[in-house]
Enzyme design. Structure first.
Site, mmCIF file in Angstrom:
data_model
loop_
_atom_site.group_PDB
_atom_site.id
_atom_site.type_symbol
_atom_site.label_atom_id
_atom_site.label_comp_id
_atom_site.label_asym_id
_atom_site.label_seq_id
_atom_site.Cartn_x
_atom_site.Cartn_y
_atom_site.Cartn_z
ATOM 1 N N HIS A 23 0.871 -1.185 0.000
ATOM 2 C CA HIS A 23 0.000 0.000 0.000
ATOM 3 C C HIS A 23 0.907 1.234 0.000
ATOM 4 O O HIS A 23 1.754 1.376 0.896
ATOM 5 C CB HIS A 23 -0.938 -0.028 1.210
ATOM 6 C CG HIS A 23 -1.887 -1.191 1.152
ATOM 7 N ND1 HIS A 23 -2.062 -2.080 2.192
ATOM 8 C CD2 HIS A 23 -2.687 -1.619 0.143
ATOM 9 C CE1 HIS A 23 -2.943 -3.005 1.824
ATOM 10 N NE2 HIS A 23 -3.334 -2.751 0.589
ATOM 11 N N GLU A 26 1.651 3.688 3.230
ATOM 12 C CA GLU A 26 1.993 3.135 4.549
ATOM 13 C C GLU A 26 3.516 3.239 4.711
ATOM 14 O O GLU A 26 4.276 2.398 4.218
ATOM 15 C CB GLU A 26 1.462 1.698 4.657
ATOM 16 C CG GLU A 26 -0.063 1.689 4.585
ATOM 17 C CD GLU A 26 -0.714 0.316 4.558
ATOM 18 O OE1 GLU A 26 -1.963 0.265 4.482
ATOM 19 O OE2 GLU A 26 0.006 -0.697 4.609
ATOM 20 N N ASN A 72 -3.385 -5.891 -2.403
ATOM 21 C CA ASN A 72 -3.420 -6.928 -1.365
ATOM 22 C C ASN A 72 -4.717 -7.736 -1.359
ATOM 23 O O ASN A 72 -5.006 -8.451 -0.395
ATOM 24 C CB ASN A 72 -3.198 -6.303 0.014
ATOM 25 C CG ASN A 72 -2.358 -7.199 0.908
ATOM 26 O OD1 ASN A 72 -1.553 -7.998 0.422
ATOM 27 N ND2 ASN A 72 -2.551 -7.082 2.218
ATOM 28 N N ARG A 73 -5.493 -7.615 -2.434
ATOM 29 C CA ARG A 73 -6.684 -8.446 -2.655
ATOM 30 C C ARG A 73 -6.572 -9.150 -4.007
ATOM 31 O O ARG A 73 -7.488 -9.847 -4.411
ATOM 32 C CB ARG A 73 -7.958 -7.596 -2.664
ATOM 33 C CG ARG A 73 -8.187 -6.736 -1.417
ATOM 34 C CD ARG A 73 -8.530 -7.594 -0.213
ATOM 35 N NE ARG A 73 -8.795 -6.798 0.989
ATOM 36 C CZ ARG A 73 -7.840 -6.325 1.806
ATOM 37 N NH1 ARG A 73 -6.555 -6.552 1.535
ATOM 38 N NH2 ARG A 73 -8.162 -5.651 2.885
ATOM 39 N N HIS A 118 3.056 -3.469 6.703
ATOM 40 C CA HIS A 118 1.889 -2.580 6.624
ATOM 41 C C HIS A 118 1.807 -1.671 7.843
ATOM 42 O O HIS A 118 2.306 -2.007 8.916
ATOM 43 C CB HIS A 118 0.590 -3.393 6.557
ATOM 44 C CG HIS A 118 0.409 -4.141 5.280
ATOM 45 N ND1 HIS A 118 -0.408 -3.697 4.257
ATOM 46 C CD2 HIS A 118 0.946 -5.307 4.850
ATOM 47 C CE1 HIS A 118 -0.367 -4.562 3.258
ATOM 48 N NE2 HIS A 118 0.457 -5.551 3.584
ATOM 49 N N SER A 167 -6.909 -12.525 -0.850
ATOM 50 C CA SER A 167 -5.748 -13.063 -1.553
ATOM 51 C C SER A 167 -4.605 -12.063 -1.500
ATOM 52 O O SER A 167 -4.469 -11.197 -2.361
ATOM 53 C CB SER A 167 -6.123 -13.367 -2.999
ATOM 54 O OG SER A 167 -7.223 -14.244 -3.008
ATOM 55 N N THR A 168 -3.762 -12.214 -0.475
ATOM 56 C CA THR A 168 -2.732 -11.209 -0.186
ATOM 57 C C THR A 168 -1.518 -11.345 -1.101
ATOM 58 O O THR A 168 -1.266 -12.397 -1.690
ATOM 59 C CB THR A 168 -2.239 -11.355 1.264
ATOM 60 O OG1 THR A 168 -1.729 -12.687 1.439
ATOM 61 C CG2 THR A 168 -3.359 -11.119 2.264
ATOM 62 N N GLU A 180 1.810 -5.604 10.846
ATOM 63 C CA GLU A 180 0.858 -4.474 10.830
ATOM 64 C C GLU A 180 1.142 -3.644 12.070
ATOM 65 O O GLU A 180 0.935 -4.121 13.183
ATOM 66 C CB GLU A 180 -0.563 -5.037 10.875
ATOM 67 C CG GLU A 180 -1.674 -4.047 10.722
ATOM 68 C CD GLU A 180 -1.808 -3.504 9.306
ATOM 69 O OE1 GLU A 180 -1.342 -2.365 9.108
ATOM 70 O OE2 GLU A 180 -2.345 -4.192 8.434
ATOM 71 N N TYR A 290 -10.414 1.334 5.409
ATOM 72 C CA TYR A 290 -11.541 0.399 5.397
ATOM 73 C C TYR A 290 -12.906 1.069 5.277
ATOM 74 O O TYR A 290 -13.922 0.380 5.220
ATOM 75 C CB TYR A 290 -11.502 -0.505 6.637
ATOM 76 C CG TYR A 290 -10.349 -1.502 6.650
ATOM 77 C CD1 TYR A 290 -9.594 -1.758 5.504
ATOM 78 C CD2 TYR A 290 -10.031 -2.212 7.802
ATOM 79 C CE1 TYR A 290 -8.545 -2.667 5.520
ATOM 80 C CE2 TYR A 290 -8.984 -3.139 7.832
ATOM 81 C CZ TYR A 290 -8.243 -3.351 6.686
ATOM 82 O OH TYR A 290 -7.214 -4.266 6.710
HETATM 83 C C1 LIG Z 1 -4.582 -1.339 6.774
HETATM 84 C C2 LIG Z 1 -4.174 -2.462 5.867
HETATM 85 O O1 LIG Z 1 -3.776 -2.235 4.754
HETATM 86 N N1 LIG Z 1 -4.247 -3.703 6.335
HETATM 87 C C3 LIG Z 1 -3.926 -4.877 5.546
HETATM 88 C C4 LIG Z 1 -3.983 -6.102 6.395
HETATM 89 C C5 LIG Z 1 -3.263 -7.258 5.773
HETATM 90 O O2 LIG Z 1 -2.153 -7.079 5.263
HETATM 91 O O3 LIG Z 1 -3.818 -8.372 5.810
HETATM 92 C C6 LIG Z 1 -4.885 -5.003 4.363
HETATM 93 O O4 LIG Z 1 -6.076 -4.700 4.524
HETATM 94 O O5 LIG Z 1 -4.472 -5.405 3.294
HETATM 95 ZN ZN LIG Z 2 -1.589 -2.028 4.199
#
Ligand SMILES: CC(=O)N[C@@H](CC(=O)O)C(=O)O
Ligand SMILES: [Zn+2]
Length: 318
Positions: A23, A26, A72-73, A118, A167-168, A180, A290
């Site tokens: 991200h 961050e 990160n999805r 993160h 799916s990170t 985090e 979020y």
């Molecule tokens: C604030 C943030 O970006 N948190 C991460 C948490 C993670 O890495 O699983 C996200 O939502 O992707």
């Molecule tokens: Zn993040």
């Protein structure tokens, strides 16, 4: 050690990547990784190949979470196997690139460990994020880090929920682990958060060095918070929020929330209470990123996970 101890013999964990800027706003992970790209002495360990890597450089350049979609999805089987056509969203292209460089996800060629750095705007302190309750290697690593951090606390969030799991970027590795650390506003560097993240990573790399040197880690247990439910803000029919996180809940990440405790405060001054039957432990309370994901916080429940003893498999050829 009792003669009944089960020891899991695992492959050595040689190839390790440290991702910052998954991200782009961050700042702790971005700054640490850029620092280590300049000079990697701090992350070098015997028997390890450590690769510091900026995962979403275009988002970092713009200091925004993402360009087209949340990286990160993006590491779904569909995205990773999509043909390389023109006009793919930037993060989907990047996910495919990262999968080629550090994966392929799910294969024996994949990196052993990816640490993904993160920051959160929530008051979560230092948190490790796991995706599996049965990855003994990661459980042992987390146990080691928690002990090394004491008396400072390091919480463990287990994101293994069938619907809430995503799916990170780190999921490309055999052993994915998220760091985090908060609270830190988006686009801001705070020295305490930066130093906490740096310390966690130091302990993590020490663990890997010990493991690769042949040290055996005895069976252990790890206290974790397992993700349970996503809680959205109250909203009107247009989808706009009509309440804020209640002042009694704000900054109270990891503290028990009981039936009847305040949860939200509406703009006209009404308190909305938590109505769930069971005590839960909220976290990611009022995370800035979020709002668009319809999540004011997530509830968790406490659980104790057990891990087998582990050591590196001995090489029959040596
Ligand atoms: C604030 C943030 O970006 N948190 C991460 C948490 C993670 O890495 O699983 C996200 O939502 O992707
Ligand atoms: Zn993040």
């Amino acid at each position: 050690m009792s003669s009944r101890t089960i020891i899991s013999c695992l492959q050595e964990a040689k190839r390790v990547a440290i991702f910052g800027g998954t991200h782009g706003n961050e700042m702790s992970g971005i700054t640490l990784v850029n620092m280590w790209i300049q000079n990697s002495v701090e992350i070098e360990r015997d028997g390890l190949v450590s690769k510091p890597f900026i995962s979403n450089p275009r988002a970092v350049e713009k200091c925004t979470r993402y360009i087209d979609t949340d990286l990160n999805r993006a590491f779904t089987p569909e995205n990773l196997s999509a043909p390389d056509v023109e006009g793919l969203p930037y993060e989907i292209q990047r996910a495919k690139e990262i999968n080629r460089m550090f994966g392929p996800k799910g294969s024996s060629d994949a990196y052993d460990v990816i640490f993904d750095l993160h920051n959160t705007t929530s008051n979560m302190g230092s948190t490790l994020i796991l995706e599996s309750s049965t990855d003994f290697f990661n459980l042992q690593m987390v146990h080691y880090i928690k002990k090394a951090m004491a008396p400072h606390t390091c919480s463990v969030l287990l994101n293994e929920h069938p619907q809430l799991k995503y799916s990170t970027t780190r999921s490309v590795a055999k052993h994915p682990i998220g760091l985090e650390v908060g609270p830190q506003p988006q686009g801001v560097l705070r020295s305490n958060v930066f130093e906490s993240m740096r310390t966690i990573l130091k302990h993590a790399l020490d663990f890997l060095e010990l493991f690769n040197s042949g040290v055996e880690f005895p069976p252990c247990t790890v206290d974790v918070f397992r993700i349970q439910e996503r809680m959205d803000y109250p909203r009107d029919t247009n989808g706009n929020i009509t309440a804020m996180v209640h002042p009694h809940l704000q900054d109270c990440d990891w503290e028990p929330l009981n039936r009847g405790d305040p949860m939200f405060l509406t703009f006209d001054g009404r308190t909305i209470l938590y109505e769930g039957a069971n005590t839960v432990y909220p976290t990611f309370i009022n995370e800035a990123a979020y709002y668009e994901k319809q999540q004011a916080f997530v509830t968790t429940c406490r659980e104790i996970l057990a891990a087998n003893a582990i050591r590196k498999a001995s090489n029959v050829f040596s």
